[in-house]
Design a protein around this motif. Structure first.
Motif, PDB file in Angstrom:
ATOM      1  N   HIS A 198       0.827  -1.208   0.000  1.00 30.47           N
ATOM      2  CA  HIS A 198       0.000   0.000   0.000  1.00 30.47           C
ATOM      3  C   HIS A 198       0.864   1.262   0.000  1.00 30.47           C
ATOM      4  CE1 HIS A 198      -3.793   2.076   0.375  1.00 30.47           C
ATOM      5  NE2 HIS A 198      -3.335   2.781   1.390  1.00 30.47           N
ATOM      6  N   LEU A 199       1.957   1.240   0.740  1.00 32.48           N
ATOM      7  CA  LEU A 199       2.832   2.401   0.797  1.00 32.48           C
ATOM      8  C   LEU A 199       3.485   2.675  -0.558  1.00 32.48           C
ATOM      9  CD1 LEU A 199       4.551   1.825   4.259  1.00 32.48           C
ATOM     10  CD2 LEU A 199       3.003   3.691   3.667  1.00 32.48           C
ATOM     11  N   ILE A 200       4.024   1.639  -1.203  1.00 35.87           N
ATOM     12  CA  ILE A 200       4.661   1.815  -2.507  1.00 35.87           C
ATOM     13  C   ILE A 200       3.627   2.239  -3.552  1.00 35.87           C
ATOM     14  CG2 ILE A 200       5.864   0.638  -4.401  1.00 35.87           C
ATOM     15  CD1 ILE A 200       7.284  -1.055  -2.298  1.00 35.87           C
ATOM     16  N   SER A 201       2.433   1.659  -3.473  1.00 31.41           N
ATOM     17  CA  SER A 201       1.369   2.009  -4.419  1.00 31.41           C
ATOM     18  C   SER A 201       0.950   3.464  -4.252  1.00 31.41           C
ATOM     19  CB  SER A 201       0.160   1.087  -4.229  1.00 31.41           C
ATOM     20  OG  SER A 201       0.501  -0.260  -4.463  1.00 31.41           O
ATOM     21  N   CYS A 202       0.791   3.909  -3.012  1.00 34.34           N
ATOM     22  CA  CYS A 202       0.424   5.309  -2.755  1.00 34.34           C
ATOM     23  C   CYS A 202       1.528   6.258  -3.199  1.00 34.34           C
ATOM     24  CB  CYS A 202       0.126   5.515  -1.263  1.00 34.34           C
ATOM     25  SG  CYS A 202      -1.432   4.802  -0.713  1.00 34.34           S
ATOM     26  N   GLY A 203       2.770   5.884  -2.937  1.00 35.76           N
ATOM     27  CA  GLY A 203       3.891   6.716  -3.351  1.00 35.76           C
ATOM     28  C   GLY A 203       3.975   6.861  -4.853  1.00 35.76           C
ATOM     29  N   THR A 204       3.681   5.764  -5.578  1.00 32.99           N
ATOM     30  CA  THR A 204       3.698   5.799  -7.038  1.00 32.99           C
ATOM     31  C   THR A 204       2.496   6.560  -7.584  1.00 32.99           C
ATOM     32  OG1 THR A 204       4.786   3.631  -7.064  1.00 32.99           O
ATOM     33  CG2 THR A 204       3.814   4.386  -9.127  1.00 32.99           C
ATOM     34  N   ALA A 205       1.343   6.376  -6.952  1.00 30.92           N
ATOM     35  CA  ALA A 205       0.095   6.941  -7.459  1.00 30.92           C
ATOM     36  C   ALA A 205      -0.021   8.439  -7.229  1.00 30.92           C
ATOM     37  CB  ALA A 205      -1.096   6.237  -6.811  1.00 30.92           C
ATOM     38  N   ILE A 206       0.514   8.936  -6.087  1.00 32.81           N
ATOM     39  CA  ILE A 206       0.244  10.325  -5.724  1.00 32.81           C
ATOM     40  C   ILE A 206       1.491  11.201  -5.826  1.00 32.81           C
ATOM     41  CG2 ILE A 206      -0.785  11.852  -3.998  1.00 32.81           C
ATOM     42  CD1 ILE A 206      -2.144   9.370  -2.812  1.00 32.81           C
ATOM     43  N   ALA A 226      18.802  -2.212   1.491  1.00 35.97           N
ATOM     44  CA  ALA A 226      17.680  -2.450   2.398  1.00 35.97           C
ATOM     45  C   ALA A 226      16.347  -2.565   1.665  1.00 35.97           C
ATOM     46  CB  ALA A 226      17.597  -1.337   3.438  1.00 35.97           C
ATOM     47  N   VAL A 227      16.270  -2.010   0.474  1.00 34.65           N
ATOM     48  CA  VAL A 227      15.011  -2.053  -0.276  1.00 34.65           C
ATOM     49  C   VAL A 227      14.603  -3.494  -0.576  1.00 34.65           C
ATOM     50  CG1 VAL A 227      13.926  -1.493  -2.481  1.00 34.65           C
ATOM     51  CG2 VAL A 227      15.304   0.221  -1.286  1.00 34.65           C
ATOM     52  N   GLY A 228      15.550  -4.323  -0.999  1.00 26.85           N
ATOM     53  CA  GLY A 228      15.218  -5.706  -1.332  1.00 26.85           C
ATOM     54  C   GLY A 228      14.674  -5.826  -2.744  1.00 26.85           C
ATOM     55  N   ALA A 229      14.668  -7.038  -3.266  1.00 28.42           N
ATOM     56  CA  ALA A 229      14.307  -7.271  -4.663  1.00 28.42           C
ATOM     57  C   ALA A 229      12.810  -7.145  -4.907  1.00 28.42           C
ATOM     58  CB  ALA A 229      14.803  -8.649  -5.102  1.00 28.42           C
ATOM     59  N   ARG A 230      11.991  -7.799  -4.084  1.00 28.68           N
ATOM     60  CA  ARG A 230      10.550  -7.849  -4.369  1.00 28.68           C
ATOM     61  C   ARG A 230       9.859  -6.487  -4.268  1.00 28.68           C
ATOM     62  NH1 ARG A 230       7.864 -12.222  -0.817  1.00 28.68           N
ATOM     63  NH2 ARG A 230       9.345 -11.384   0.710  1.00 28.68           N
ATOM     64  N   PRO A 231      10.127  -5.681  -3.231  1.00 32.56           N
ATOM     65  CA  PRO A 231       9.530  -4.346  -3.225  1.00 32.56           C
ATOM     66  C   PRO A 231       9.972  -3.500  -4.417  1.00 32.56           C
ATOM     67  CG  PRO A 231      10.325  -4.912  -1.038  1.00 32.56           C
ATOM     68  CD  PRO A 231      10.844  -5.955  -1.977  1.00 32.56           C
ATOM     69  N   PHE A 232      11.228  -3.658  -4.810  1.00 30.14           N
ATOM     70  CA  PHE A 232      11.730  -2.894  -5.948  1.00 30.14           C
ATOM     71  C   PHE A 232      11.048  -3.338  -7.242  1.00 30.14           C
ATOM     72  CE2 PHE A 232      14.982  -1.649  -9.124  1.00 30.14           C
ATOM     73  CZ  PHE A 232      15.017  -0.288  -8.829  1.00 30.14           C
ATOM     74  N   VAL A 233      10.812  -4.644  -7.381  1.00 37.02           N
ATOM     75  CA  VAL A 233      10.095  -5.159  -8.555  1.00 37.02           C
ATOM     76  C   VAL A 233       8.694  -4.558  -8.604  1.00 37.02           C
ATOM     77  CG1 VAL A 233       9.045  -7.213  -9.586  1.00 37.02           C
ATOM     78  CG2 VAL A 233      11.402  -7.302  -8.751  1.00 37.02           C
ATOM     79  N   LEU A 234       8.020  -4.507  -7.456  1.00 39.92           N
ATOM     80  CA  LEU A 234       6.688  -3.896  -7.410  1.00 39.92           C
ATOM     81  C   LEU A 234       6.749  -2.442  -7.873  1.00 39.92           C
ATOM     82  CD1 LEU A 234       3.694  -3.735  -6.612  1.00 39.92           C
ATOM     83  CD2 LEU A 234       4.435  -3.230  -4.257  1.00 39.92           C
ATOM     84  N   GLY A 235       7.715  -1.695  -7.337  1.00 35.98           N
ATOM     85  CA  GLY A 235       7.861  -0.298  -7.719  1.00 35.98           C
ATOM     86  C   GLY A 235       8.129  -0.127  -9.200  1.00 35.98           C
ATOM     87  N   VAL A 236       8.983  -0.977  -9.759  1.00 37.54           N
ATOM     88  CA  VAL A 236       9.333  -0.890 -11.177  1.00 37.54           C
ATOM     89  C   VAL A 236       8.123  -1.215 -12.052  1.00 37.54           C
ATOM     90  CG1 VAL A 236      10.697  -1.942 -13.023  1.00 37.54           C
ATOM     91  CG2 VAL A 236      11.786  -1.336 -10.857  1.00 37.54           C
ATOM     92  N   VAL A 237       7.378  -2.263 -11.691  1.00 39.97           N
ATOM     93  CA  VAL A 237       6.201  -2.652 -12.488  1.00 39.97           C
ATOM     94  C   VAL A 237       5.171  -1.529 -12.507  1.00 39.97           C
ATOM     95  CG1 VAL A 237       4.207  -4.196 -12.582  1.00 39.97           C
ATOM     96  CG2 VAL A 237       6.482  -5.134 -12.162  1.00 39.97           C
ATOM     97  N   LEU A 238       4.863  -0.975 -11.327  1.00 40.36           N
ATOM     98  CA  LEU A 238       3.878   0.107 -11.250  1.00 40.36           C
ATOM     99  C   LEU A 238       4.346   1.319 -12.044  1.00 40.36           C
ATOM    100  CD1 LEU A 238       2.780   0.000  -7.493  1.00 40.36           C
ATOM    101  CD2 LEU A 238       1.591  -0.907  -9.482  1.00 40.36           C
TER     102      LEU A 238
END
Length: 312
Positions: free
Chosen positions: A111-119, A284-296
């Motif tokens: 939710h945090l990454i999605s909100c950061g990308t969306a807004i 510290a970001v890690g692979a999976r959160p970064f993948v989510l951010g990149v896809v969005l």
């Protein structure tokens, strides 16, 4: 030794780079690049101080940019970006939910990454995090993800805009929709042109107002009670500055100076942001959160670019 106090090499280098960022030769992309290099090679000697100053300096700089805006032109730009804003925000939040589930990430991080990308990147994460009662490490991962993508966008967007022969209006609108943080939006648009800067700033700040309903919606969705929603007061300051510049002729002679100071403030802000992206933060970001951010980010960037090129 300076004034009787020991000074390290990285403190000296930090000071010299900061002074350079105050000169006309520095630009937002250059400042960000210098900060990134410093963070990787020597490290930021003033991590706590720059982290504290970044948000305030950005807010003051945005207010200062308002003195270079015309209210009538801003309203026209804002109207054009309304539909893009609504569709892209809710589309990003929905896509983020499903991609996050597919990646097996926790609901808070998603939710945090999605909100950061969306807004509006870090500002949205900082506002939604306390409402969500997210842990510090969850907020840090989300911030790290959007800051890395911000840095990439600041360098990548202007060349893409020129390659596609985008108009100032098109590019400003694209920046406001597809780049996370206000700092990088303004930095990329400023590198493209003054009209792009005006459009990007106006649409992005109108987009940032969605922090309020999204925060309230977050409290309901995650069943959080007794939480406080942070209001983006600096947007009010930007609007007031724009109204003063438009309707108070006596202030207009000062406007170029105020705008110039605001642009210097933005350049320093991006230097601070770059200096904060150390190897430890990136790891510290890690692979999976970064993948989510990149896809969005990839989806919202390409989809909005296509629509803007076709419709604007």
């Amino acid at each position: 030794m300076v004034l009787g106090r020991p000074v390290t090499l990285r403190q000296v280098v930090f000071g010299l780079l900061l002074v350079f960022c105050l000169t006309p030769w520095a630009s937002p992309p250059v400042a960000l690049a210098l900060g990134l290099v410093l963070a990787q090679v020597l490290g930021n000697p003033f991590v706590a101080q720059t982290k504290k100053l970044t948000a305030k300096l950005l807010q003051y700089s945005v207010v200062g940019l308002g003195f270079g805006m015309n209210a009538h032109a801003a309203v026209a730009a804002g109207k054009e970006g309304v539909l893009f804003t609504v569709v892209s925000i809710f589309g990003t939040l929905i896509l983020g939910y499903f991609v996050g589930r597919w990646l097996g990430l926790g609901r808070h991080v998603v939710h945090l990454i999605s909100c950061g990308t969306a807004i509006c990147g870090g500002s949205a994460i900082a506002a939604v995090g306390p409402v969500l009662r997210a842990k510090d490490e969850e907020i840090s991962v989300a911030l790290g993800t959007v800051f890395v993508l911000n840095a990439i966008a600041l360098f990548a967007f202007p060349p893409i805009g020129h390659a596609l022969a985008m108009t100032q209006n098109q590019f400003g609108l694209w920046c406001a929709i597809a780049i996370h943080d206000t700092s990088s939006v303004v930095g990329a648009a400023a590198a493209y042109g003054d009209q792009a800067l005006q459009v990007a700033t106006t649409v992005k700040l109108a987009r940032a107002l969605w922090i309020i309903p999204i925060s309230l919606g977050t409290a309901l969705l995650f069943k959080q009670q007794g939480v406080k929603v942070k209001l983006p007061y600096f947007i009010v300051g930007f609007i007031l500055a724009m109204l003063v510049n438009t309707f108070v002729p006596a202030v207009r002679p000062l406007a170029p100076l105020l705008v110039a100071l605001a642009k210097i403030g933005l350049t320093v802000t991006l230097f601070f942001i770059g200096a904060g992206l150390s190897a430890a933060v990136l790891k510290a970001v890690g692979a999976r959160p970064f993948v989510l951010g990149v896809v969005l980010w990839a989806v919202i960037s390409t989809a909005s670019l296509y629509v803007i090129l076709q419709a604007v």
